[in-house]
Design a protein around this motif. Structure first.
Motif, PDB file in Angstrom:
ATOM      1  N   LEU A 126     -36.808  17.477  26.776  1.00  0.00           N
ATOM      2  CA  LEU A 126     -35.803  16.538  26.265  1.00  0.00           C
ATOM      3  C   LEU A 126     -35.575  16.667  24.756  1.00  0.00           C
ATOM      4  CD1 LEU A 126     -36.894  13.368  28.274  1.00  0.00           C
ATOM      5  CD2 LEU A 126     -34.775  14.647  28.577  1.00  0.00           C
ATOM      6  N   THR A 127     -36.387  17.469  24.091  1.00  0.00           N
ATOM      7  CA  THR A 127     -36.311  17.570  22.631  1.00  0.00           C
ATOM      8  C   THR A 127     -34.941  17.993  22.146  1.00  0.00           C
ATOM      9  OG1 THR A 127     -38.667  18.128  22.619  1.00  0.00           O
ATOM     10  CG2 THR A 127     -37.455  18.533  20.583  1.00  0.00           C
ATOM     11  N   LYS A 128     -34.377  19.019  22.789  1.00  0.00           N
ATOM     12  CA  LYS A 128     -33.053  19.539  22.376  1.00  0.00           C
ATOM     13  C   LYS A 128     -31.982  18.464  22.543  1.00  0.00           C
ATOM     14  CE  LYS A 128     -30.116  23.594  22.889  1.00  0.00           C
ATOM     15  NZ  LYS A 128     -29.874  24.821  23.644  1.00  0.00           N
ATOM     16  N   SER A 129     -32.014  17.739  23.646  1.00  0.00           N
ATOM     17  CA  SER A 129     -31.031  16.681  23.903  1.00  0.00           C
ATOM     18  C   SER A 129     -31.172  15.539  22.897  1.00  0.00           C
ATOM     19  CB  SER A 129     -31.187  16.124  25.319  1.00  0.00           C
ATOM     20  OG  SER A 129     -30.937  17.126  26.273  1.00  0.00           O
ATOM     21  N   LEU A 130     -32.425  15.237  22.502  1.00  0.00           N
ATOM     22  CA  LEU A 130     -32.668  14.171  21.530  1.00  0.00           C
ATOM     23  C   LEU A 130     -32.153  14.524  20.134  1.00  0.00           C
ATOM     24  CD1 LEU A 130     -36.282  13.203  22.631  1.00  0.00           C
ATOM     25  CD2 LEU A 130     -34.300  11.681  22.704  1.00  0.00           C
ATOM     26  N   ALA A 141     -30.749  10.929  26.651  1.00  0.00           N
ATOM     27  CA  ALA A 141     -32.086  11.533  26.548  1.00  0.00           C
ATOM     28  C   ALA A 141     -33.107  10.487  26.121  1.00  0.00           C
ATOM     29  CB  ALA A 141     -32.070  12.698  25.566  1.00  0.00           C
ATOM     30  N   GLU A 142     -32.734   9.590  25.211  1.00  0.00           N
ATOM     31  CA  GLU A 142     -33.637   8.533  24.730  1.00  0.00           C
ATOM     32  C   GLU A 142     -33.981   7.562  25.864  1.00  0.00           C
ATOM     33  OE1 GLU A 142     -36.123   6.804  22.109  1.00  0.00           O
ATOM     34  OE2 GLU A 142     -34.852   8.469  21.483  1.00  0.00           O
ATOM     35  N   VAL A 143     -32.975   7.201  26.667  1.00  0.00           N
ATOM     36  CA  VAL A 143     -33.202   6.308  27.816  1.00  0.00           C
ATOM     37  C   VAL A 143     -34.156   6.971  28.805  1.00  0.00           C
ATOM     38  CG1 VAL A 143     -32.089   5.287  29.856  1.00  0.00           C
ATOM     39  CG2 VAL A 143     -31.042   5.015  27.612  1.00  0.00           C
ATOM     40  N   GLU A 144     -33.912   8.247  29.099  1.00  0.00           N
ATOM     41  CA  GLU A 144     -34.754   8.994  30.032  1.00  0.00           C
ATOM     42  C   GLU A 144     -36.186   9.098  29.506  1.00  0.00           C
ATOM     43  OE1 GLU A 144     -36.015  10.976  33.340  1.00  0.00           O
ATOM     44  OE2 GLU A 144     -34.091   9.951  33.075  1.00  0.00           O
ATOM     45  N   LEU A 145     -36.315   9.390  28.210  1.00  0.00           N
ATOM     46  CA  LEU A 145     -37.636   9.508  27.600  1.00  0.00           C
ATOM     47  C   LEU A 145     -38.384   8.182  27.654  1.00  0.00           C
ATOM     48  CD1 LEU A 145     -39.755  11.107  26.017  1.00  0.00           C
ATOM     49  CD2 LEU A 145     -38.520  10.505  23.912  1.00  0.00           C
ATOM     50  N   ASN A 146     -37.718   7.091  27.322  1.00  0.00           N
ATOM     51  CA  ASN A 146     -38.357   5.767  27.361  1.00  0.00           C
ATOM     52  C   ASN A 146     -38.838   5.418  28.765  1.00  0.00           C
ATOM     53  OD1 ASN A 146     -38.073   5.308  24.619  1.00  0.00           O
ATOM     54  ND2 ASN A 146     -36.121   4.252  24.828  1.00  0.00           N
ATOM     55  N   LYS A 147     -38.047   5.771  29.790  1.00  0.00           N
ATOM     56  CA  LYS A 147     -38.446   5.517  31.188  1.00  0.00           C
ATOM     57  C   LYS A 147     -39.703   6.304  31.523  1.00  0.00           C
ATOM     58  CE  LYS A 147     -33.974   4.574  33.362  1.00  0.00           C
ATOM     59  NZ  LYS A 147     -32.942   5.149  34.248  1.00  0.00           N
ATOM     60  N   ARG A 148     -39.727   7.574  31.103  1.00  0.00           N
ATOM     61  CA  ARG A 148     -40.868   8.439  31.418  1.00  0.00           C
ATOM     62  C   ARG A 148     -42.141   7.968  30.709  1.00  0.00           C
ATOM     63  NH1 ARG A 148     -39.528  13.568  33.772  1.00  0.00           N
ATOM     64  NH2 ARG A 148     -37.275  13.740  34.066  1.00  0.00           N
ATOM     65  N   VAL A 149     -41.993   7.570  29.453  1.00  0.00           N
ATOM     66  CA  VAL A 149     -43.154   7.087  28.691  1.00  0.00           C
ATOM     67  C   VAL A 149     -43.671   5.784  29.290  1.00  0.00           C
ATOM     68  CG1 VAL A 149     -43.904   6.165  26.447  1.00  0.00           C
ATOM     69  CG2 VAL A 149     -42.570   8.267  26.542  1.00  0.00           C
ATOM     70  N   GLU A 150     -42.766   4.878  29.658  1.00  0.00           N
ATOM     71  CA  GLU A 150     -43.177   3.612  30.271  1.00  0.00           C
ATOM     72  C   GLU A 150     -43.905   3.862  31.594  1.00  0.00           C
ATOM     73  OE1 GLU A 150     -41.439  -0.725  31.702  1.00  0.00           O
ATOM     74  OE2 GLU A 150     -40.033   0.786  30.992  1.00  0.00           O
ATOM     75  N   LYS A 151     -43.374   4.788  32.387  1.00  0.00           N
ATOM     76  CA  LYS A 151     -44.003   5.123  33.675  1.00  0.00           C
ATOM     77  C   LYS A 151     -45.402   5.692  33.438  1.00  0.00           C
ATOM     78  CE  LYS A 151     -43.272   7.677  37.946  1.00  0.00           C
ATOM     79  NZ  LYS A 151     -42.460   8.651  38.673  1.00  0.00           N
TER      80      LYS A 151
END
Length: 200
Positions: A126-130, A141-151
């Motif tokens: 996700l780094t490139k998208s961020l 990308a930020e929404v997806e990353l936050n979901k993954r970190v929360e999970k």
């Protein structure tokens, strides 16, 4: 020896909301030590570790309560609990009394959390998208990353850090002392400006 093994086992369970072990869970959910919990409260907590995400009482209280009743019913079936006691326990009102977690090193925790996000972004591509110039791509990308970190955090993962509490406390004290000194100088300067302006 057996009781020590059971105690170690009980303290390894994850009860969601960053709580490992029955003592931490009883303090967080009921604001009291587990020795003071009623049988109904203990069985309610026992419902969580099977699947902490599904039985997180802060989000799915009813599911946790149903699982508690299922556990107690199973205990009746196995002869470990009498029917009349079962009926009494399931009727007991479970009232959460959440304790507030005090974070002693919020700046360090923020740093570790950001590092975790960076690692997760890198491992999930996700780094490139961020870093995209397209705002919509960055936000997605930020929404997806936050979901993954929360999970990841909700899964009960343990993060080991090199935090030196003594050194961190010394650093914090030094910064606060310097800040207080700077504020004091600024106030003195402001006071002299006001005195000057009043004398004009």
């Amino acid at each position: 020896m057996k009781s020590e093994i059971i105690e170690l086992y009980m303290n390894a369970f994850y009860f969601h909301n960053e709580d490992y072990g029955i003592e931490a869970a009883s303090q967080f959910y009921f604001s009291k030590p587990n020795a003071e919990l009623s049988k109904a409260e203990l069985s309610f907590l026992a419902a969580i570790p099977n699947n902490p995400e599904i039985y997180n009482p802060l989000k799915h209280f009813d599911k946790t309560k149903k699982r508690q009743e299922r556990i107690l019913k199973q205990m009746v079936a196995e002869g470990k609990l009498k029917q009349n006691e079962f009926e009494k326990l399931v009727k007991e009102t479970i009232k959460l009394d959440l304790s507030t977690t005090i974070d002693l090193y919020p700046d360090y925790v923020t740093y570790v959390h950001q590092e975790l996000k960076n690692l997760e972004a890198s491992s999930e591509g996700l780094t490139k998208s961020l870093q995209s110039s397209n705002e919509a791509t960055r936000q997605q990308a930020e929404v997806e990353l936050n979901k993954r970190v929360e999970k990841l955090l909700n899964s009960g993962v343990t993060i080991h850090t090199a935090l030196d509490t003594k050194l961190q406390t010394q650093s914090k004290t030094a910064v606060q002392s310097k800040s207080a000194s700077m504020i004091s100088r600024e106030l003195q300067w402001l006071y002299s400006i006001i005195r000057t302006s009043l004398s004009l």
